[in-house]
Write an enzyme that holds these catalytic residues in place. Structure first.
Site, PDB file in Angstrom:
ATOM      1  N   LYS A 107       0.833  -1.197   0.000  1.00  0.00           N
ATOM      2  CA  LYS A 107       0.000   0.000   0.000  1.00  0.00           C
ATOM      3  C   LYS A 107       0.866   1.244   0.000  1.00  0.00           C
ATOM      4  O   LYS A 107       1.822   1.341   0.768  1.00  0.00           O
ATOM      5  CB  LYS A 107      -0.889   0.062   1.235  1.00  0.00           C
ATOM      6  CG  LYS A 107      -1.771   1.304   1.198  1.00  0.00           C
ATOM      7  CD  LYS A 107      -2.547   1.506   2.443  1.00  0.00           C
ATOM      8  CE  LYS A 107      -1.708   2.154   3.524  1.00  0.00           C
ATOM      9  NZ  LYS A 107      -2.552   2.630   4.642  1.00  0.00           N
ATOM     10  N   ARG A 158     -10.319   1.665   6.372  1.00  0.00           N
ATOM     11  CA  ARG A 158      -9.844   0.545   7.202  1.00  0.00           C
ATOM     12  C   ARG A 158      -9.524   1.022   8.616  1.00  0.00           C
ATOM     13  O   ARG A 158      -9.610   0.254   9.579  1.00  0.00           O
ATOM     14  CB  ARG A 158      -8.696  -0.197   6.532  1.00  0.00           C
ATOM     15  CG  ARG A 158      -7.414   0.590   6.241  1.00  0.00           C
ATOM     16  CD  ARG A 158      -6.549   0.685   7.455  1.00  0.00           C
ATOM     17  NE  ARG A 158      -5.158   0.893   7.146  1.00  0.00           N
ATOM     18  CZ  ARG A 158      -4.316   1.497   7.958  1.00  0.00           C
ATOM     19  NH1 ARG A 158      -4.722   2.017   9.103  1.00  0.00           N
ATOM     20  NH2 ARG A 158      -3.047   1.606   7.647  1.00  0.00           N
ATOM     21  N   GLN A 199     -11.713  11.440   9.265  1.00  0.00           N
ATOM     22  CA  GLN A 199     -11.748  10.279  10.149  1.00  0.00           C
ATOM     23  C   GLN A 199     -12.890  10.405  11.166  1.00  0.00           C
ATOM     24  O   GLN A 199     -13.523   9.406  11.529  1.00  0.00           O
ATOM     25  CB  GLN A 199     -10.392  10.116  10.847  1.00  0.00           C
ATOM     26  CG  GLN A 199     -10.084   8.729  11.362  1.00  0.00           C
ATOM     27  CD  GLN A 199     -10.368   7.597  10.395  1.00  0.00           C
ATOM     28  OE1 GLN A 199     -10.973   6.595  10.774  1.00  0.00           O
ATOM     29  NE2 GLN A 199      -9.961   7.721   9.153  1.00  0.00           N
ATOM     30  N   GLY A 241      -6.079   9.059  16.533  1.00  0.00           N
ATOM     31  CA  GLY A 241      -5.288  10.108  15.890  1.00  0.00           C
ATOM     32  C   GLY A 241      -3.789   9.956  16.032  1.00  0.00           C
ATOM     33  O   GLY A 241      -3.041  10.290  15.113  1.00  0.00           O
ATOM     34  N   ASP A 271      -0.388   8.538  15.743  1.00  0.00           N
ATOM     35  CA  ASP A 271       0.332   7.455  15.069  1.00  0.00           C
ATOM     36  C   ASP A 271       1.814   7.778  14.961  1.00  0.00           C
ATOM     37  O   ASP A 271       2.530   7.192  14.161  1.00  0.00           O
ATOM     38  CB  ASP A 271      -0.279   7.188  13.687  1.00  0.00           C
ATOM     39  CG  ASP A 271      -0.313   8.465  12.842  1.00  0.00           C
ATOM     40  OD1 ASP A 271       0.075   9.527  13.347  1.00  0.00           O
ATOM     41  OD2 ASP A 271      -0.736   8.386  11.683  1.00  0.00           O
ATOM     42  N   LYS A 294       2.496  12.728  18.678  1.00  0.00           N
ATOM     43  CA  LYS A 294       1.075  13.037  18.838  1.00  0.00           C
ATOM     44  C   LYS A 294       0.522  12.379  20.100  1.00  0.00           C
ATOM     45  O   LYS A 294       0.958  11.292  20.492  1.00  0.00           O
ATOM     46  CB  LYS A 294       0.292  12.561  17.614  1.00  0.00           C
ATOM     47  CG  LYS A 294       0.665  13.292  16.317  1.00  0.00           C
ATOM     48  CD  LYS A 294      -0.237  12.836  15.178  1.00  0.00           C
ATOM     49  CE  LYS A 294       0.336  13.143  13.816  1.00  0.00           C
ATOM     50  NZ  LYS A 294      -0.346  12.392  12.751  1.00  0.00           N
TER      51      LYS A 294
END
Lengths: 319, 319
Positions: free
Chosen positions: A65, A109, A137, A220, A222, A226
């Site tokens: 991907k 996903r 999101q 949120g 990742d 964050k």
């Protein structure tokens, strides 16, 4: 080799239950049946590109991907996210299909993983859903929750008040009863299923507002920088669930809480273990649970294979 | 987004001079203008997949290349190599083109690098070309050498004698005068430009056979385990050239010679420095020179952009 466009993907999706496909991916991952090498990363002046790839042993396919974020794109009238999915044969390496999803399946996903977390971790009867954030999101998560939760009452909060009003209106149009929360504290007082989907670098949910019976899905964060949820919330939680323990050790809310000595490694369960029934999910309506989703390539594998197979079936049925 | 098939690629290639495109890539690489992250690798039961990607600063594009080797494929009537090239906009991340080259451009860009090495490092007048190996790369290297060397006399040697006879016949059909060498020693006695393109793990060329005026391009070794050329050959060489010094420190012939203490780091030049004129190439017909090519993503970038632009021009001219 089949090329599947975004239009065709969107035509297929309403009839496709993605939850089993992605649950199977998480189960395989937690059982050590997934091969997912480190994410490839390309940093450019105007954006960044991530390459996630891997396969599930004994499966027919492997998936690569490519997902990009180019943050000035809206200035050119283009979406900031983009990407495609490539499906190959595990036996011969031949390219089976290109899904020109333009990043759409990555958003989806991620939302499916949120629905799966809610399915296993939210209280049996959700009275109000809390959504923190007002972007793509925040929309996708709420839409996908319809598949696992009956509740249509929503409290929404976002730093961006204009976006938030637009979000409220959009979600009302989708059949939700949405109110804007004055702050996340009042959201935590009334909601028992909260999904955070922002790029916040300082926590938006405070441990002081925590009460029994809440489930939080943090979507949120990742990266190592964050953070949407105060580390003490994880410290107070009865059940902490990672999509990938390995990944949550280096990024996301769990990383922050470990670093703050609020939790220990042995406090963390993996989503695939819970889906498989090897670890219990929520066992009482009084528990506090939290799921930290950082995104795993098995989600990309699951959604790519499911969409490809559904597209081929639909094409066949049209002949 | 434009899809370019292998048929279209093969239609374009005869009119396309790839040497300047790939030379520019090497120059940018050696000048620190290329961003090429570590290669992604996916190992499967039946094969392996490599993902090479990167971009040249100030260029319009970035490229992601997927190349696979599935070694049982010939049993199913399929080629063992496969792959595709993806071209994206550096400004927006949008997918510009998919080159469905099935691994063909990877073979070709490797051969172009061999021709570039010969252009700068072979003696001015080559009397006989030596080819070690009898596979696809042995064919592509010789075909591409026509663009930089007048000589059509060839001595060929390979461990696989059946393949070698087929190779000789194929290359005679392409206009070469090919003889089979009884061993690599007699090849080294007669040839002044030798290209090795085998997956050998023990050296095929011996230092004892070395004589002044030979240039060797070693193409086959791209791992820490493969080795085609005895380390002492590099020790005896007047000029040692890497396509990528960083990469040759961990794999290929230079890695082996460093490990054997036959050479030092400061003995190594980079191909892009020689092309740019910052380091001299061959300065006399008596020098011994060796180029170690392990394959760099700038070659993939160069060939992808060149083929895409030529394809668009050709499509335009047909309207």
């Amino acid at each position: 080799m089949k090329i599947i466009t975004l239009d065709e993907i969107k035509e297929i999706l309403p009839d496709l239950d993605l939850i089993p496909a992605i649950e199977a991916g998480f189960v395989a991952y937690s059982a050590g049946q997934a091969v997912v090498p480190p994410v490839g990363e390309l940093l450019l002046e105007e954006g960044e590109v991530h390459i996630k790839y891997g396969y599930i042993r004994q499966d027919d396919y492997y998936v690569i991907k490519i997902a990009s974020g180019f943050y000035d794109n809206p200035n050119f009238g283009l979406p900031s996210s983009n990407g495609l999915m490539l499906l190959f044969s595990q036996k011969t390496g031949q390219l089976v299909s290109i899904l020109l999803d333009e990043g759409y399946l990555t958003d989806l996903r991620t939302a499916v993983a949120g629905a799966i977390a809610a399915k296993y971790l939210a209280p049996q009867s959700v009275k109000c859903i809390g959504i923190v954030g007002s972007g793509i999101q925040a929309r996708q998560q709420l839409m996908m929750l319809r598949q696992v939760v009956d509740c249509r009452k929503v409290l929404a909060w976002s730093l961006d008040k204009d976006h938030l009003e637009l979000y409220r209106d959009d979600m009302i149009a989708q059949g939700f009863q949405v109110q804007i929360a004055p702050d996340t504290g009042s959201m935590m007082a009334r909601c028992d299923l909260i999904v955070t989907c922002t790029p916040a670098a300082t926590p938006l949910l405070a441990a002081a507002d925590l009460r029994p019976g809440i489930h939080i899905t943090a979507v949120g964060s990742d990266t190592p920088h964050k953070q949407e949820v105060e580390a003490a919330i994880l410290g107070d939680a009865d059940l902490i669930v990672a999509d990938s323990i390995a990944q949550c050790l280096v990024r996301g809310e769990i990383f922050q809480a470990l670093r703050a000595n609020q939790i220990d490694l042995e406090d963390i369960s993996e989503l695939g273990q819970i889906i498989a029934g090897n670890v219990p999910g929520r066992t009482s309506d009084q528990q506090i649970t939290i799921a930290d989703l950082t995104g795993v390539a098995v989600q990309d594998i699951g959604i790519t294979v499911a969409v490809y197979e559904a597209a081929m079936k639909k094409r066949q049925s049209k002949i």
